[in-house]
Scaffold this active site. Sequence first.
Site, PDB file in Angstrom:
ATOM      1  N   LYS A 172       3.597  35.377  63.297  1.00 15.14           N
ATOM      2  CA  LYS A 172       3.817  33.976  62.952  1.00 15.14           C
ATOM      3  C   LYS A 172       2.507  33.386  62.415  1.00 15.14           C
ATOM      4  O   LYS A 172       1.594  33.100  63.176  1.00 15.14           O
ATOM      5  CB  LYS A 172       4.262  33.158  64.162  1.00 15.14           C
ATOM      6  CG  LYS A 172       4.724  31.768  63.718  1.00 15.14           C
ATOM      7  CD  LYS A 172       4.814  30.789  64.853  1.00 15.14           C
ATOM      8  CE  LYS A 172       3.569  29.999  65.078  1.00 15.14           C
ATOM      9  NZ  LYS A 172       3.090  29.209  63.941  1.00 15.14           N
ATOM     10  N   GLY A 225      -5.999  31.098  68.749  1.00  8.95           N
ATOM     11  CA  GLY A 225      -5.741  29.662  68.649  1.00  8.95           C
ATOM     12  C   GLY A 225      -6.446  28.936  69.776  1.00  8.95           C
ATOM     13  O   GLY A 225      -7.423  29.443  70.343  1.00  8.95           O
ATOM     14  N   SER A 226      -5.932  27.769  70.110  1.00 11.83           N
ATOM     15  CA  SER A 226      -6.643  26.937  71.080  1.00 11.83           C
ATOM     16  C   SER A 226      -6.418  27.433  72.512  1.00 11.83           C
ATOM     17  O   SER A 226      -5.423  28.110  72.810  1.00 11.83           O
ATOM     18  CB  SER A 226      -6.171  25.489  70.948  1.00 11.83           C
ATOM     19  OG  SER A 226      -4.799  25.434  71.248  1.00 11.83           O
ATOM     20  N   GLY A 230      -3.108  28.967  74.422  1.00 14.77           N
ATOM     21  CA  GLY A 230      -3.260  30.273  75.069  1.00 14.77           C
ATOM     22  C   GLY A 230      -2.687  30.253  76.481  1.00 14.77           C
ATOM     23  O   GLY A 230      -1.997  31.189  76.907  1.00 14.77           O
ATOM     24  N   GLU A 247      -7.528  35.251  71.828  1.00 13.67           N
ATOM     25  CA  GLU A 247      -8.785  34.860  71.176  1.00 13.67           C
ATOM     26  C   GLU A 247      -8.737  33.342  71.067  1.00 13.67           C
ATOM     27  O   GLU A 247      -8.022  32.801  70.230  1.00 13.67           O
ATOM     28  CB  GLU A 247      -8.883  35.466  69.776  1.00 13.67           C
ATOM     29  CG  GLU A 247      -8.735  36.976  69.718  1.00 13.67           C
ATOM     30  CD  GLU A 247      -9.929  37.716  70.278  1.00 13.67           C
ATOM     31  OE1 GLU A 247     -10.972  37.083  70.527  1.00 13.67           O
ATOM     32  OE2 GLU A 247      -9.803  38.928  70.503  1.00 13.67           O
ATOM     33  N   CYS A 281     -13.935  29.362  65.401  1.00 17.12           N
ATOM     34  CA  CYS A 281     -14.044  29.438  66.859  1.00 17.12           C
ATOM     35  C   CYS A 281     -15.466  29.813  67.261  1.00 17.12           C
ATOM     36  O   CYS A 281     -15.921  29.456  68.334  1.00 17.12           O
ATOM     37  CB  CYS A 281     -13.056  30.458  67.379  1.00 17.12           C
ATOM     38  SG  CYS A 281     -13.211  32.017  66.503  1.00 17.12           S
ATOM     39  N   GLU A 381     -14.477  21.459  72.133  1.00 16.78           N
ATOM     40  CA  GLU A 381     -14.508  22.041  70.794  1.00 16.78           C
ATOM     41  C   GLU A 381     -14.023  21.003  69.774  1.00 16.78           C
ATOM     42  O   GLU A 381     -12.899  20.530  69.864  1.00 16.78           O
ATOM     43  CB  GLU A 381     -13.590  23.265  70.774  1.00 16.78           C
ATOM     44  CG  GLU A 381     -13.650  24.021  69.482  1.00 16.78           C
ATOM     45  CD  GLU A 381     -12.721  25.227  69.472  1.00 16.78           C
ATOM     46  OE1 GLU A 381     -11.582  25.110  69.958  1.00 16.78           O
ATOM     47  OE2 GLU A 381     -13.139  26.277  68.961  1.00 16.78           O
TER      48      GLU A 381
HETATM   49  P1  NAD Z   1      -3.220  26.123  68.019  1.00 17.05           P
HETATM   50  O1  NAD Z   1      -3.355  26.713  69.369  1.00 17.05           O
HETATM   51  O2  NAD Z   1      -2.688  24.750  67.911  1.00 17.05           O
HETATM   52  O3  NAD Z   1      -2.282  27.024  67.098  1.00 17.05           O
HETATM   53  C1  NAD Z   1      -2.506  28.394  66.877  1.00 17.05           C
HETATM   54  C2  NAD Z   1      -1.190  29.045  66.569  1.00 17.05           C
HETATM   55  O4  NAD Z   1      -0.356  28.942  67.710  1.00 17.05           O
HETATM   56  C3  NAD Z   1      -0.409  28.403  65.425  1.00 17.05           C
HETATM   57  O5  NAD Z   1       0.250  29.404  64.696  1.00 17.05           O
HETATM   58  C4  NAD Z   1       0.579  27.513  66.159  1.00 17.05           C
HETATM   59  O6  NAD Z   1       1.733  27.262  65.400  1.00 17.05           O
HETATM   60  C5  NAD Z   1       0.880  28.352  67.378  1.00 17.05           C
HETATM   61  N1  NAD Z   1       1.383  27.597  68.542  1.00 17.05           N
HETATM   62  C6  NAD Z   1       1.248  26.284  68.821  1.00 17.05           C
HETATM   63  N2  NAD Z   1       1.883  25.978  69.989  1.00 17.05           N
HETATM   64  C7  NAD Z   1       2.402  27.142  70.449  1.00 17.05           C
HETATM   65  C8  NAD Z   1       3.144  27.494  71.633  1.00 17.05           C
HETATM   66  N3  NAD Z   1       3.496  26.599  72.549  1.00 17.05           N
HETATM   67  N4  NAD Z   1       3.476  28.789  71.804  1.00 17.05           N
HETATM   68  C9  NAD Z   1       3.120  29.722  70.902  1.00 17.05           C
HETATM   69  N5  NAD Z   1       2.431  29.457  69.760  1.00 17.05           N
HETATM   70  C10 NAD Z   1       2.084  28.173  69.551  1.00 17.05           C
HETATM   71  O7  NAD Z   1      -4.636  26.273  67.350  1.00 17.05           O
HETATM   72  P2  NAD Z   1      -5.053  25.782  65.909  1.00 17.05           P
HETATM   73  O8  NAD Z   1      -5.340  24.327  65.987  1.00 17.05           O
HETATM   74  O9  NAD Z   1      -4.079  26.273  64.901  1.00 17.05           O
HETATM   75  O10 NAD Z   1      -6.385  26.636  65.711  1.00 17.05           O
HETATM   76  C11 NAD Z   1      -7.603  26.214  66.156  1.00 17.05           C
HETATM   77  C12 NAD Z   1      -7.966  26.879  67.457  1.00 17.05           C
HETATM   78  O11 NAD Z   1      -7.990  28.298  67.304  1.00 17.05           O
HETATM   79  C13 NAD Z   1      -9.348  26.509  67.931  1.00 17.05           C
HETATM   80  O12 NAD Z   1      -9.348  26.238  69.295  1.00 17.05           O
HETATM   81  C14 NAD Z   1     -10.161  27.762  67.650  1.00 17.05           C
HETATM   82  O13 NAD Z   1     -11.302  27.905  68.411  1.00 17.05           O
HETATM   83  C15 NAD Z   1      -9.178  28.822  67.880  1.00 17.05           C
HETATM   84  N6  NAD Z   1      -9.612  30.052  67.209  1.00 17.05           N
HETATM   85  C16 NAD Z   1     -10.036  31.099  67.984  1.00 17.05           C
HETATM   86  C17 NAD Z   1     -10.490  32.269  67.380  1.00 17.05           C
HETATM   87  C18 NAD Z   1     -10.967  33.437  68.192  1.00 17.05           C
HETATM   88  O14 NAD Z   1     -10.984  34.547  67.658  1.00 17.05           O
HETATM   89  N7  NAD Z   1     -11.368  33.276  69.432  1.00 17.05           N
HETATM   90  C19 NAD Z   1     -10.500  32.372  66.003  1.00 17.05           C
HETATM   91  C20 NAD Z   1     -10.075  31.275  65.263  1.00 17.05           C
HETATM   92  C21 NAD Z   1      -9.613  30.129  65.891  1.00 17.05           C
END
Ligand code: NAD
Length: 487
Positions: A172, A225-226, A230, A247, A281, A381
């Site tokens: 996704k 993601g966030s 997670g 991650e 991130c 963050e």
């Molecule tokens: P997010 O958590 O809002 O979304 C990430 C993904 O998860 C998207 O595809 C989103 O549609 C999906 N998502 C949202 N709610 C969900 C749920 N309830 N269940 C399953 N999936 C869901 O994060 P974002 O705002 O898109 O990205 C930014 C974040 O990602 C920041 O916190 C950043 O630090 C982190 N990030 C981490 C790394 C790493 O490798 N550690 C790399 C890049 C970004």
Amino acid sequence: MRHQLFIDGRFVDAESGETLATLNPHDNATLADVALAGKADVDRAVAAAQRAFPAWSRMAAADRGRILLKLADLIDAHTEELAQLESLDTGHPIRDTRRLDVPRTAGCFRYFGGMADKFQGETIPVEAGFLNYTLREPVGVVGQIVPWNFPLMFTSWKMAPALAAGNCIVMKPSEITPLSSLRIAELMAEAGLPPGVVNMVPGLGHVVGQYIAEHPGIAKVAFTGSTATGRRIVQASAGNLKKVQLELGGKGANIVFDDAFLPAAIHGSAFAIFHNQGQACIAGSRLMLHEKIADAFLEQFIPLAQSIRLGNPLDDATEMGPLTSALHRERVLNYVEIAKGEGGELLAGGKSPSGELAHGCYVEPTVVRAKSWRDRVAQEEVFGPFVTVLTFKDDEEAMQIANGTDYGLGSGLWTRDLQRAHKVARELHAGMVWINSYKRVNPGSPFGGVGQSGYGREMGFDAMREYTQVKSVWVNVDAQVPPHFVR
Ligand code: NAD
């Protein structure tokens, strides 16, 4: 323009017929309408992946590798097209997408293409009469959920090791930036990837992402993601006890000691936070300066930040583009208000530019000096071109501040003292440490965090371990009798 989901080797509409517009963050104009996956589409994708799994997982590893190597060549051959697509959809400056995102994507597929037939099991020296060996078997159908900050690159970070190890994928992409991942799916088919091995279901996180995390037909979920999301994924995965790899966010400490070579530290620190508009991130978002050199550092760092050229991502001269969405721009600007409320001092930026760029999601490079390392702007963050300056008086205080967050992803330090460099690297609560540099990544080098930055590692042999499970096989080679129930 209209884009569809990619399921079972074909582009198809969502069962609901719904679409979602993806916007150009430079001017918020619609770039394309993209089919919006729902739960029924995830079910279709999982079924296709399950059908594809037996043949794909049994294929000779070298043959799987060859397909990934071919894909890497195709990505190279489409560099300009992919760079433009990524710049349009995310706002990354074209100079970065051409020079970093696309080559790194190809490089990652190439690395794991080569890895496919080099990742092997072991023989274990057990008791006499027995041979014991291990098999590294693919996990099965893997759900992969990625964010919008490096969508193209993350398709390779997530998919390349999973495919090399023989898994099938339901991915996704973020609903905000699905275009480059869908194009990669098309190139995968051209490279000879069998139908169903990779399926792309762009959709909303709380619907499709959540459903992937819950799905009983999915054996593992890998998420970037966030931290908040997670946590939800871990809970949703409990039903069938999925393997989970996370991650998550970070609040990178970038520590400049008083013996650092300042010109390198200043430029490196600007790259650490302002590359990709700070939407990384691993961004060096806490700029920690030894109090002896803080003024001299800022005297050069602030004008450097102010001189960064903001502009249309498609313009070769642009050094910083817009943030990826208008909603995110508001989130970042809100942190300027939080900083002021906490008594922080705004040293640069803190607003959107006026004039031509006012219609896009732009934010000026922002430098804020926090009152305390415990303030929100030094703990949370921001994920934007927003760096929080903190000062310290000695190594001990530097470590206290650096390790004083819940996160533990990337950290950097600048010093000419070899002993100090390695000591600090050891003591940092982080998955990655850069010494006299920042934000280096390579497909061979483990990438991931500790604490609330998640668990598991991408890249290198560690990624192959994440995408396989080990099976221990015992063979009676010459033992006369089994040791129990001997009569
Ligand atoms: P997010 O958590 O809002 O979304 C990430 C993904 O998860 C998207 O595809 C989103 O549609 C999906 N998502 C949202 N709610 C969900 C749920 N309830 N269940 C399953 N999936 C869901 O994060 P974002 O705002 O898109 O990205 C930014 C974040 O990602 C920041 O916190 C950043 O630090 C982190 N990030 C981490 C790394 C790493 O490798 N550690 C790399 C890049 C970004």
